[in-house]
Design an enzyme around this catalytic site. Structure first.
Site, mmCIF file in Angstrom:
data_model
loop_
_atom_site.group_PDB
_atom_site.id
_atom_site.type_symbol
_atom_site.label_atom_id
_atom_site.label_comp_id
_atom_site.label_asym_id
_atom_site.label_seq_id
_atom_site.Cartn_x
_atom_site.Cartn_y
_atom_site.Cartn_z
ATOM 1 N N TYR A 107 0.829 -1.209 0.000
ATOM 2 C CA TYR A 107 0.000 0.000 0.000
ATOM 3 C C TYR A 107 0.864 1.260 0.000
ATOM 4 O O TYR A 107 0.675 2.151 0.822
ATOM 5 C CB TYR A 107 -0.930 0.020 1.216
ATOM 6 C CG TYR A 107 -1.926 -1.108 1.322
ATOM 7 C CD1 TYR A 107 -2.190 -1.963 0.257
ATOM 8 C CD2 TYR A 107 -2.621 -1.333 2.514
ATOM 9 C CE1 TYR A 107 -3.100 -3.008 0.376
ATOM 10 C CE2 TYR A 107 -3.537 -2.359 2.636
ATOM 11 C CZ TYR A 107 -3.766 -3.201 1.568
ATOM 12 O OH TYR A 107 -4.677 -4.230 1.693
ATOM 13 N N HIS A 167 -0.040 -12.046 1.654
ATOM 14 C CA HIS A 167 -0.966 -11.163 0.951
ATOM 15 C C HIS A 167 -1.504 -11.805 -0.329
ATOM 16 O O HIS A 167 -0.858 -11.799 -1.368
ATOM 17 C CB HIS A 167 -0.252 -9.845 0.628
ATOM 18 C CG HIS A 167 -1.181 -8.715 0.291
ATOM 19 N ND1 HIS A 167 -0.751 -7.416 0.194
ATOM 20 C CD2 HIS A 167 -2.511 -8.682 0.034
ATOM 21 C CE1 HIS A 167 -1.774 -6.636 -0.120
ATOM 22 N NE2 HIS A 167 -2.848 -7.391 -0.232
#
Length: 337
Positions: A52, A106
Site C-alpha cells: 500500500y 498477501h
C-alpha cells in the site's frame, strides 16, 4: 466499544477497525490526523500492507510513540523466504516498530506451507521465533486457497472479502473459521464502494452469527471515520428499513460483478480495469457527473485497445471473464454520453 477476541491469537480488537489502504491517497498530515483521531476515539486495530505504497510509513508517523497500546497487522506479497525477510525489515522500519502483531501472506495464489519449496512459511516462523512478528495470518480472495489455509491449521487469522453481498461459499468460509477458532478479518465490508449505506453494512456485521468477525473499514475521509465512530455510541439495528435496503442491493448486484480488488492489474493496454469493469454499477449507484467527465471518457475509451490477451481473466480471483465484462460496461457507458 464492542471488542472481539481474534481467534487463537487471543488478541482483543475493536469490532470497528481501521483499514489503512485508502490513506495512501491522502497527505501524510491528513493521514496521521485520521489515524490518531481513530485511536483516541477507541479504535485499537489498524491493518495495512507493504504493497500500500506509503500507508505503513503514515502509521509509523502516527503511532510510534504509543506502539504498545494498539494492534497492527501488515502483509507481504513475497514469493520466497528471502523476499519475505526483506519485506518484513522494510515494514518494521516504515512502521517504526520492532514487532508486528499479525503478519499476513498477501493474497497468495497457493497456500504457503512448510516444505513447499518457497521457504515462505519457514521464514515467517523464524521471524516469529525472533519476536519480529507475533502471529501468522493469510489474506485471500480465492475460496479454494482460503479453505486449504483453514484446514492446514497453520494460520491464526484469515482476511477475506465479506459483506452482505456475500455468496453462500463466502459464508461457508466465515463459519469454517468460527468452528476452528481462527480469527476472521472482513475486508471489503462495503464491497469495494458498491455499498453506500454504512449503517446497513455495520448492522449486518453486528448480528450474533458474526460475533467473531472483525470488519476493517477502509477510511480516507474524516466524514467516513465519523460515521463509524458514531455507530459505537448508537449502533444501528437491523430493522425492516435496513433489511429492505440490503435486499434491494442484493437483487441489483446479483451475479457476476467486478469487486474492484485490482489483482488483474496492471493491464498491458493501460486499461484501468478495476474501475472500468464495474462502471455500469457505479453510474447507477453514485452521482453520474463524476464518472462522465472527459477524464473518465478517455479511460473508458481505452477499452477499445483491449488486446484480448487474457492476462486479466487469468488473474481474477473470482473467475470473471474480464474482457467480456469490460466490453459490456463500455457499451453501456456510451449510452449515457
Amino acid at each position: 466499544m464492542q471488542k472481539i477476541i481474534l481467534g487463537k491469537t487471543g488478541i482483543q480488537v475493536t469490532k470497528n477497525s481501521f483499514g489503512a489502504l485508502p490513506i495512501q491517497r491522502i497527505s501524510k498530515k491528513d493521514a496521521v490526523y485520521l489515524l490518531q483521531k481513530a485511536f483516541y476515539n477507541g479504535i485499537n486495530y489498524f491493518d495495512t500492507a507493504r504493497a500500500y505504497s506509503d500507508s505503513e510509513e503514515k502509521l509509523g508517523a502516527a503511532f510510534s510513540y504509543i506502539r504498545g497500546k494498539l494492534i497492527i497487522s501488515t502483509k507481504t506479497a513475497a514469493q520466497t523466504g528471502e523476499e519475505l525477510k526483506k519485506d518484513l525489515e522494510e515494514s518494521l522500519r516504515m512502521l517504526q516498530t520492532d514487532y508486528i502483531d499479525i503478519y499476513q501472506f498477501h493474497n497468495p495464489a497457493f497456500c504457503p506451507k512448510p516444505g513447499d519449496g518457497t521457504g515462505l512459511y519457514e521464514a515467517a516462523e523464524e521471524a516469529k521465533r525472533e519476536g519480529k512478528i507475533r502471529h501468522i495470518g493469510i489474506t485471500n480472495h480465492r475460496i479454494a486457497v482460503a479453505k486449504e489455509a483453514i484446514a492446514s491449521g497453520l494460520y491464526e487469522t484469515m482476511q477475506f472479502p465479506f459483506s452482505y453481498l456475500a455468496a453462500d461459499a463466502d459464508l461457508e468460509i466465515v463459519e469454517m473459521c468460527r468452528e476452528v477458532n481462527m480469527g476472521f478479518i472482513a475486508m471489503k465490508a462495503l464491497a469495494g464502494g458498491l455499498i453506500h449505506n454504512s449503517a446497513c453494512a455495520y448492522a449486518f456485521m453486528d448480528q450474533p452469527q458474526f460475533s467473531h468477525v472483525v470488519p476493517i473499514w477502509g477510511v480516507q475521509r474524516e466524514s467516513e471515520l465519523d460515521e463509524f465512530l458514531s455507530y459505537q455510541v448508537c449502533p444501528p439495528s437491523l430493522n425492516d428499513e435496513l433489511k429492505a435496503e440490503i435486499e434491494k442491493d442484493k437483487k441489483e448486484l446479483a451475479g457476476d460483478f467486478c469487486r474492484g480488488c485490482g489483482y488483474c492489474m496492471p493491464c498491458p493496454a493501460g486499461i484501468e480495469i478495476n474501475n472500468c469493469a464495474r462502471m455500469s454499477l457505479m453510474l447507477r449507484r453514485a452521482p453520474q457527473e463524476g464518472w462522465l467527465s472527459q477524464e473518465w471518457q478517455a479511460k473508458m475509451k481505452k477499452i477499445e485497445e483491449c488486446k484480448n490477451c487474457g492476462h486479466c481473466k487469468s488473474k481474477c480471483p473470482y473467475g470473471l471473464n474480464t474482457p467480456k465484462l469490460l466490453k459490456k460496461n463500455y457499451e453501456d457507458y456510451k449510452t449515457f454520453l
